[in-house]
Each structure stands twice: as C-alpha cells, then as structure tokens.
Design a protein around this motif. Structure first.
Motif, short mmCIF file in Angstrom:
data_model
loop_
_atom_site.label_atom_id
_atom_site.label_comp_id
_atom_site.label_asym_id
_atom_site.label_seq_id
_atom_site.Cartn_x
_atom_site.Cartn_y
_atom_site.Cartn_z
N ASN A 115 0.83 -1.21 0.00
CA ASN A 115 0.00 0.00 0.00
C ASN A 115 0.86 1.26 0.00
N LEU A 116 1.90 1.25 0.82
CA LEU A 116 2.80 2.41 0.87
C LEU A 116 3.50 2.61 -0.47
N LEU A 117 3.94 1.52 -1.08
CA LEU A 117 4.61 1.62 -2.37
C LEU A 117 3.67 2.18 -3.43
N LEU A 118 2.42 1.71 -3.45
CA LEU A 118 1.45 2.21 -4.42
C LEU A 118 1.15 3.69 -4.19
N GLN A 119 1.07 4.09 -2.93
CA GLN A 119 0.84 5.51 -2.64
C GLN A 119 2.03 6.36 -3.10
N LEU A 120 3.23 5.86 -2.87
CA LEU A 120 4.42 6.60 -3.30
C LEU A 120 4.44 6.75 -4.82
N LEU A 121 4.18 5.65 -5.54
CA LEU A 121 4.16 5.70 -6.99
C LEU A 121 3.05 6.62 -7.50
N THR A 122 1.90 6.61 -6.82
CA THR A 122 0.81 7.50 -7.21
C THR A 122 1.21 8.97 -7.05
N THR A 123 1.89 9.27 -5.95
CA THR A 123 2.36 10.63 -5.72
C THR A 123 3.34 11.07 -6.80
N ILE A 124 4.29 10.22 -7.13
CA ILE A 124 5.28 10.54 -8.16
C ILE A 124 4.61 10.71 -9.52
N LEU A 125 3.72 9.79 -9.87
CA LEU A 125 3.02 9.87 -11.15
C LEU A 125 2.17 11.12 -11.26
N THR A 126 1.51 11.48 -10.16
CA THR A 126 0.66 12.67 -10.17
C THR A 126 1.49 13.93 -10.39
N ALA A 127 2.63 14.01 -9.71
CA ALA A 127 3.50 15.17 -9.89
C ALA A 127 4.01 15.25 -11.32
N TRP A 128 4.42 14.09 -11.87
CA TRP A 128 4.92 14.06 -13.25
C TRP A 128 3.81 14.43 -14.24
N LEU A 129 2.62 13.91 -13.99
CA LEU A 129 1.52 14.14 -14.92
C LEU A 129 1.08 15.60 -14.93
N SER A 147 -1.20 14.82 -0.64
CA SER A 147 -0.73 14.24 0.62
C SER A 147 -1.74 14.40 1.74
N LEU A 148 -2.56 15.46 1.66
CA LEU A 148 -3.58 15.67 2.68
C LEU A 148 -4.89 14.97 2.37
N TYR A 149 -4.96 14.28 1.24
CA TYR A 149 -6.15 13.49 0.90
C TYR A 149 -6.35 12.44 1.99
N PRO A 150 -7.54 12.37 2.61
CA PRO A 150 -7.73 11.50 3.78
C PRO A 150 -7.28 10.06 3.58
N ALA A 151 -7.60 9.47 2.41
CA ALA A 151 -7.23 8.07 2.19
C ALA A 151 -5.73 7.86 2.23
N PHE A 152 -4.96 8.88 1.90
CA PHE A 152 -3.51 8.75 1.92
C PHE A 152 -2.97 8.77 3.35
N TRP A 153 -3.77 9.25 4.29
CA TRP A 153 -3.31 9.27 5.67
C TRP A 153 -3.74 8.03 6.44
N TYR A 154 -5.01 7.65 6.32
CA TYR A 154 -5.50 6.59 7.20
C TYR A 154 -5.48 5.20 6.60
N SER A 155 -5.26 5.06 5.27
CA SER A 155 -5.48 3.76 4.65
C SER A 155 -4.26 2.88 4.39
N PRO A 156 -3.02 3.27 4.66
CA PRO A 156 -1.90 2.37 4.34
C PRO A 156 -1.98 1.01 5.02
N THR A 157 -2.63 0.95 6.18
CA THR A 157 -2.70 -0.31 6.90
C THR A 157 -3.97 -1.09 6.60
N LEU A 158 -4.82 -0.59 5.70
CA LEU A 158 -6.11 -1.21 5.44
C LEU A 158 -6.15 -1.88 4.07
N ALA A 159 -6.93 -2.94 3.97
CA ALA A 159 -7.13 -3.63 2.69
C ALA A 159 -8.26 -2.94 1.94
N THR A 160 -7.97 -1.80 1.36
CA THR A 160 -8.98 -1.02 0.66
C THR A 160 -8.61 -0.88 -0.81
#
Length: 311
Positions: A115-129, A147-160
C-alpha cells in the motif's frame, strides 16, 4: 509522540512547499526539494506502518480474507454464501490482496508495505503528470493537496481498493498523456518506423492493463478513460495546425487510436470474464441483485427483512 511528529512534519513540509513556488534559481532546485520532502513523509509513514498493528474490519476484512482465500486456494474462508455483493468483493480482491498474498506474503505487513509503495508511486506519477499537462508550479501545488487526501493518511494499513484504484487511475491518465505526446510527434513523421511502432505498442499495453485493473478495482474505468482521452484529444488538436498536417498522417494517427481503444476494451472485458469465471468455478452463483440495488446500496424492502446490499 508519533502523532505530534507527524503534525510537525506536515507543518514543516507545508512551509517547504510554499517556498517551492518561487525559490531562488541558484539554490535547491524544485525537484530536489520535492524529492526530499516526499522521501521524508514516506519514511515516517513506513515507520508508522511497521510499528502499529491494524485489525481489518468491515469491508476491509472481506477484501483481506477473500484475497487470502483465493491465494491459498482455501475457498472455505469465504463463508458469506448468500451475500449478494460477494462476487464484487471477490473481483476486487482477486487483483489486489490475492496478488499480494500469492506473490509476497499473506501477512498483513506485506499488504501495508505494498500500500505504501502504491501511494508513493501515485504521488510521483501525479507530480509528473501535472507537470506535463500544466507546469512545474501546478505539480508542486498538487503535492500537498494529494498528501492531505484522507485516504492517503489513514489507509496504508487497510485492505482497501481505494489505494490500487487511485494508482491505476493515475497510470491511465499518464499513459494517455504519453500517447498524446507520441501522436503529436507521429503527425510530423513521414512513415511509421519499427522504433515508433514498438513505442506505440508499449504505451498501448500500459493503457490497456491499467484500464482493465482499474475497472476491476473501482468499476469506473469508462468514465476515467473518456475524461482522459477527451482532455488529451483537445490538447492534441490545439497543439497542431490542420493545414500543417497531411491527411495520410491524420488517418494513420486515427487508426492507431482506434486500435488502442479496441485493445483496451477487449483487455478489460477478458480480464473481467476470466475473474468471474474463476470465482464461479469455485463458488455457487450469487442471488440476483438489480443494478439499482448495487448503485443505491439501500434496502429494497420496506420492512428491512430482505437480503440487501446495505446489510
């Protein structure tokens, strides 16, 4: 203590983001500041994930349990035999928690790190895009908002499915934007060389795979695809003067776009059919549920006694 550290880091990062907008040209390039702040933020999130145990409940528990059941071929873990939306959860788990459990580990820590890796890649892709579609300043302003999007804060430990869904959606946009740049260059070429053909094939593969996986995760791939294609088509038309482009080149570009669309649609359909067939091979058919029930997720009976999506 950890909460205070996260708040302090957010404040410091916010100050750095404000400085990025107009930094002195001779000091600290914007890319360096962005990379360091993103690295610091995700380092803290990694420490948090490694030291906090999370219990999957509700929908998250279903995604986690269903994924383990598919990966371990232990379909007895799926006990919701008459739950009407079971097949929807199984479809999403098959390309998310199932792959994590099968390829890495069924332990919760594997899910959290992915989940953390996917969030990191999403952040990088969004900045590039956003930098490609607009400019660097817009990209830097986007980073704190994302980064302040709620799902990016509370969801790394959840299967969402929100996390992989967000990643695949960003990848679809990035693929279509890359295709737009490729087509813009192709309009000026006299012929389609093998190198250009290979480049188109790679871009099409990324778009088709990302769209198919997005449809499995969040079921709104057609809307994202339409928005991305429309936006990039308008940008392509604005960047080219019709009188400067030959009819032959326009037809060639149109043909490639049509083939890309057909491949994407067929890939999405085949992946969905394959996943559903695999589920039905192991489990009985689910009770029929109308599209209205799926979309509204409310009781279909007045007394609340019937099996519904909401319960």
């Amino acid at each position: 203590t950890l909460s205070l550290a996260l708040i302090a880091l957010a404040i410091l990062s916010g100050r750095e983001w404000l400085k990025w907008i107009c930094p002195p040209p001779e000091k600290h390039p914007r890319f360096t500041r962005a990379a360091l702040t993103i690295a610091a933020r995700y380092a803290v999130k990694t420490i948090w994930v490694m030291n906090i145990e999370t219990t999957q409940i509700g929908d998250y528990e279903k995604y986690f349990r269903y994924g383990k059941a598919i990966a371990c071929d232990n379909w007895n873990l799926i006990q919701d035999e008459h739950w009407p939306t079971r097949i929807l959860y199984l479809q999403r788990a098959s390309v998310y928690t199932n792959l994590i459990a099968r390829l890495i580990s069924p332990d919760p820590i594997a899910l959290e790190l992915v989940n953390l890796l996917l969030q990191l890649l999403t952040t990088i892709l969004t900045a590039w895009l956003t930098a490609r579609m607009f400019n660097n300043t817009v990209a830097l302003i986007t980073l704190p908002l994302l980064s302040l999007y709620p799902a990016f804060w509370y969801s790394p430990t959840l299967a969402t499915p929100q996390i992989p869904g967000f990643f695949w959606m960003t990848l679809v946009w990035a693929g279509v934007e890359t295709l737009r740049t490729y087509l813009q260059k192709l309009l000026q070429q006299s012929k389609l060389t093998p190198a250009l053909t290979l480049q188109w094939a790679l871009i099409t593969t990324v778009i088709a795979a990302a769209t198919a996986l997005l449809q499995q995760q969040k079921s709104f791939a057609p809307f994202v695809g339409f928005a991305a294609v429309s936006t990039c088509t308008i940008a392509l038309l604005r960047s080219e003067k019709p009188t400067m482009v030959s009819v032959k080149n326009l037809l060639r570009v149109a043909l490639l776009v049509l083939i890309t669309a057909v491949i994407t649609i067929q890939t999405t359909r085949h992946l969905a059919a394959f996943t559903q067939q695999n589920i039905l091979n192991h489990l009985s058919m689910t009770p029929p549920v109308s599209e209205i029930e799926y979309l509204s997720s409310i009781d279909s009976s007045t007394d609340g006694s019937a099996q519904t999506v909401s319960n």
